[in-house]
Design a protein around this motif. Sequence first.
Motif, PDB file in Angstrom:
ATOM      1  N   ILE A  27       0.242  12.136 -20.950  1.00 20.77           N
ATOM      2  CA  ILE A  27      -0.434  11.231 -20.022  1.00 20.77           C
ATOM      3  C   ILE A  27      -1.745  10.772 -20.650  1.00 20.77           C
ATOM      4  CG2 ILE A  27       0.529  12.351 -17.964  1.00 20.77           C
ATOM      5  CD1 ILE A  27      -2.177  13.713 -17.549  1.00 20.77           C
ATOM      6  N   THR A  28      -2.280   9.669 -20.130  1.00 23.29           N
ATOM      7  CA  THR A  28      -3.605   9.204 -20.530  1.00 23.29           C
ATOM      8  C   THR A  28      -4.391   8.851 -19.281  1.00 23.29           C
ATOM      9  OG1 THR A  28      -2.738   6.948 -20.793  1.00 23.29           O
ATOM     10  CG2 THR A  28      -2.913   8.302 -22.780  1.00 23.29           C
ATOM     11  N   TYR A  29      -5.717   8.940 -19.395  1.00 18.49           N
ATOM     12  CA  TYR A  29      -6.615   8.533 -18.326  1.00 18.49           C
ATOM     13  C   TYR A  29      -7.367   7.300 -18.789  1.00 18.49           C
ATOM     14  CZ  TYR A  29      -6.110  13.181 -16.186  1.00 18.49           C
ATOM     15  OH  TYR A  29      -5.628  14.321 -15.607  1.00 18.49           O
ATOM     16  N   ASN A  30      -7.365   6.263 -17.974  1.00 19.99           N
ATOM     17  CA  ASN A  30      -8.164   5.075 -18.267  1.00 19.99           C
ATOM     18  C   ASN A  30      -8.530   4.420 -16.938  1.00 19.99           C
ATOM     19  OD1 ASN A  30      -9.454   2.983 -19.565  1.00 19.99           O
ATOM     20  ND2 ASN A  30      -7.569   1.826 -19.947  1.00 19.99           N
ATOM     21  N   GLY A  31      -9.201   5.204 -16.083  1.00 15.12           N
ATOM     22  CA  GLY A  31      -9.481   4.737 -14.726  1.00 15.12           C
ATOM     23  C   GLY A  31      -8.309   5.000 -13.803  1.00 15.12           C
TER      24      GLY A  31
ATOM     25  N   ALA B  44      10.475  -0.979 -14.952  1.00 15.63           N
ATOM     26  CA  ALA B  44       9.735  -0.195 -15.935  1.00 15.63           C
ATOM     27  C   ALA B  44       8.738   0.726 -15.247  1.00 15.63           C
ATOM     28  CB  ALA B  44       9.000  -1.139 -16.884  1.00 15.63           C
ATOM     29  N   PRO B  45       8.457   1.874 -15.846  1.00 11.70           N
ATOM     30  CA  PRO B  45       7.447   2.778 -15.284  1.00 11.70           C
ATOM     31  C   PRO B  45       6.099   2.077 -15.173  1.00 11.70           C
ATOM     32  CG  PRO B  45       8.703   3.852 -17.025  1.00 11.70           C
ATOM     33  CD  PRO B  45       9.074   2.404 -17.064  1.00 11.70           C
ATOM     34  N   GLN B  46       5.350   2.412 -14.153  1.00 16.12           N
ATOM     35  CA  GLN B  46       4.053   1.812 -13.924  1.00 16.12           C
ATOM     36  C   GLN B  46       2.967   2.881 -13.915  1.00 16.12           C
ATOM     37  OE1 GLN B  46       3.525  -1.490 -13.637  1.00 16.12           O
ATOM     38  NE2 GLN B  46       5.712  -1.853 -13.935  1.00 16.12           N
ATOM     39  N   PRO B  47       1.738   2.524 -14.274  1.00 18.07           N
ATOM     40  CA  PRO B  47       0.646   3.484 -14.132  1.00 18.07           C
ATOM     41  C   PRO B  47       0.485   3.875 -12.668  1.00 18.07           C
ATOM     42  CG  PRO B  47      -0.013   1.594 -15.469  1.00 18.07           C
ATOM     43  CD  PRO B  47       1.301   1.248 -14.854  1.00 18.07           C
ATOM     44  N   ILE B  48      -0.029   5.067 -12.436  1.00 19.72           N
ATOM     45  CA  ILE B  48      -0.275   5.517 -11.067  1.00 19.72           C
ATOM     46  C   ILE B  48      -1.585   4.877 -10.625  1.00 19.72           C
ATOM     47  CG2 ILE B  48      -0.560   7.520  -9.559  1.00 19.72           C
ATOM     48  CD1 ILE B  48       0.920   9.179 -11.671  1.00 19.72           C
TER      49      ILE B  48
ATOM     50  N   LEU C 150       4.379  13.747 -11.215  1.00 12.97           N
ATOM     51  CA  LEU C 150       3.749  12.633 -11.934  1.00 12.97           C
ATOM     52  C   LEU C 150       4.792  11.589 -12.327  1.00 12.97           C
ATOM     53  CD1 LEU C 150       1.266  14.584 -14.255  1.00 12.97           C
ATOM     54  CD2 LEU C 150       0.690  13.238 -12.224  1.00 12.97           C
ATOM     55  N   LEU C 151       5.964  12.044 -12.751  1.00 10.24           N
ATOM     56  CA  LEU C 151       7.041  11.112 -13.103  1.00 10.24           C
ATOM     57  C   LEU C 151       7.495  10.317 -11.888  1.00 10.24           C
ATOM     58  CD1 LEU C 151       9.073  13.486 -15.448  1.00 10.24           C
ATOM     59  CD2 LEU C 151       7.889  11.391 -16.148  1.00 10.24           C
ATOM     60  N   LEU C 152       7.586  10.978 -10.738  1.00  6.14           N
ATOM     61  CA  LEU C 152       7.988  10.288  -9.510  1.00  6.14           C
ATOM     62  C   LEU C 152       6.934   9.266  -9.089  1.00  6.14           C
ATOM     63  CD1 LEU C 152       9.428  13.293  -7.461  1.00  6.14           C
ATOM     64  CD2 LEU C 152      10.726  11.345  -8.335  1.00  6.14           C
ATOM     65  N   LEU C 153       5.664   9.640  -9.164  1.00  4.14           N
ATOM     66  CA  LEU C 153       4.587   8.727  -8.773  1.00  4.14           C
ATOM     67  C   LEU C 153       4.516   7.515  -9.700  1.00  4.14           C
ATOM     68  CD1 LEU C 153       1.739  11.271  -7.888  1.00  4.14           C
ATOM     69  CD2 LEU C 153       3.080   9.881  -6.290  1.00  4.14           C
ATOM     70  N   ALA C 154       4.949   7.705 -10.959  1.00  2.00           N
ATOM     71  CA  ALA C 154       4.940   6.597 -11.920  1.00  2.00           C
ATOM     72  C   ALA C 154       6.245   5.814 -11.903  1.00  2.00           C
ATOM     73  CB  ALA C 154       4.683   7.137 -13.329  1.00  2.00           C
TER      74      ALA C 154
ATOM     75  N   GLY D 149       0.803  -1.210   0.000  1.00  2.00           N
ATOM     76  CA  GLY D 149       0.000   0.000   0.000  1.00  2.00           C
ATOM     77  C   GLY D 149       0.841   1.267   0.000  1.00  2.00           C
ATOM     78  N   LYS D 150       0.155   2.396   0.041  1.00  2.00           N
ATOM     79  CA  LYS D 150       0.824   3.696   0.038  1.00  2.00           C
ATOM     80  C   LYS D 150       0.302   4.552   1.193  1.00  2.00           C
ATOM     81  CE  LYS D 150       1.952   3.904  -4.884  1.00  2.00           C
ATOM     82  NZ  LYS D 150       1.908   4.693  -6.141  1.00  2.00           N
ATOM     83  N   ILE D 151       1.209   5.316   1.770  1.00  2.00           N
ATOM     84  CA  ILE D 151       0.898   6.160   2.926  1.00  2.00           C
ATOM     85  C   ILE D 151       1.105   7.615   2.558  1.00  2.00           C
ATOM     86  CG2 ILE D 151       1.585   6.777   5.283  1.00  2.00           C
ATOM     87  CD1 ILE D 151       0.240   4.105   5.235  1.00  2.00           C
ATOM     88  N   LYS D 152       0.126   8.447   2.882  1.00  2.00           N
ATOM     89  CA  LYS D 152       0.227   9.890   2.635  1.00  2.00           C
ATOM     90  C   LYS D 152       0.698  10.590   3.901  1.00  2.00           C
ATOM     91  CE  LYS D 152      -3.656  12.145   2.155  1.00  2.00           C
ATOM     92  NZ  LYS D 152      -4.905  12.659   1.535  1.00  2.00           N
ATOM     93  N   VAL D 153       1.648  11.496   3.742  1.00  2.00           N
ATOM     94  CA  VAL D 153       2.193  12.252   4.871  1.00  2.00           C
ATOM     95  C   VAL D 153       1.773  13.704   4.726  1.00  2.00           C
ATOM     96  CG1 VAL D 153       4.274  12.883   6.138  1.00  2.00           C
ATOM     97  CG2 VAL D 153       4.197  10.713   4.883  1.00  2.00           C
ATOM     98  N   LEU D 154       1.116  14.258   5.750  1.00  2.00           N
ATOM     99  CA  LEU D 154       0.702  15.657   5.692  1.00  2.00           C
ATOM    100  C   LEU D 154       1.012  16.357   7.005  1.00  2.00           C
ATOM    101  CD1 LEU D 154      -2.260  16.232   7.313  1.00  2.00           C
ATOM    102  CD2 LEU D 154      -3.053  14.740   5.502  1.00  2.00           C
TER     103      LEU D 154
END
Length: 225
Positions: free
Chosen positions: A198-202, A161-165, A150-154, A49-54
Amino acid sequence: MSKAAKSLFDPNLFLAKVSEGTTILNFEKNAVVFSQGDAADSVFYIQKGKIKVLVVSEQGKEAVVGIMEPGQFFGEGCLNGHPLRISTTTAMEECVVTSITKAAMLAALKSEPQFSELFMAYLLSRNSRIEEDLIDQLFNSSEKRLARLLLLLANFGKDGAPQPITTQVSQETLAEMIGTTRSRVSFFMNKFRKLGFITYNGKIEVHSSLLNAVLYDKPEIKSDE
């Protein structure tokens, strides 16, 4: 340590053997791991999973300062003498996290050189990322900052290899992370899509053309506000 040696060391297996001071925790999406101001007495390692820090200012303004991924640590400030948490961490999706008490973490770092080297590599990488983020904020436009995020998140620039976000990251969160407004992020995202970056597909999929535009300072992405 060689890449082959690193591949043989599994931090999850190692931490599973540390019976005293470690706990496996499961968090549902949006669950709070710890809150700003809580007692800082443990370090966390993300298995899934992923954790958001705020962070929240004294005036009550919130800002997202990071998104942590599997294989990363967070909450390590307790090892540096911080008695209280300086941020709030929440699960962006279902997460599996290993909680390690401060005492157990210090003992593990002393007893297992490979784990110590792994943790040191994480700290160095995180420090470099913080420096890069600061330079990004000081010298780049909000459009360039969004492209870099966006590049870092991908995972561009990382092993593999780069992955979709795949994680749902709202435009509000993206805006907080680069220090601009949601409307500006929406404008830039639509622009990136029209340019084929970029592309959007869900989910958001980042193309290598965005990396080239940033690396070679192409005029499609403005260098100043």
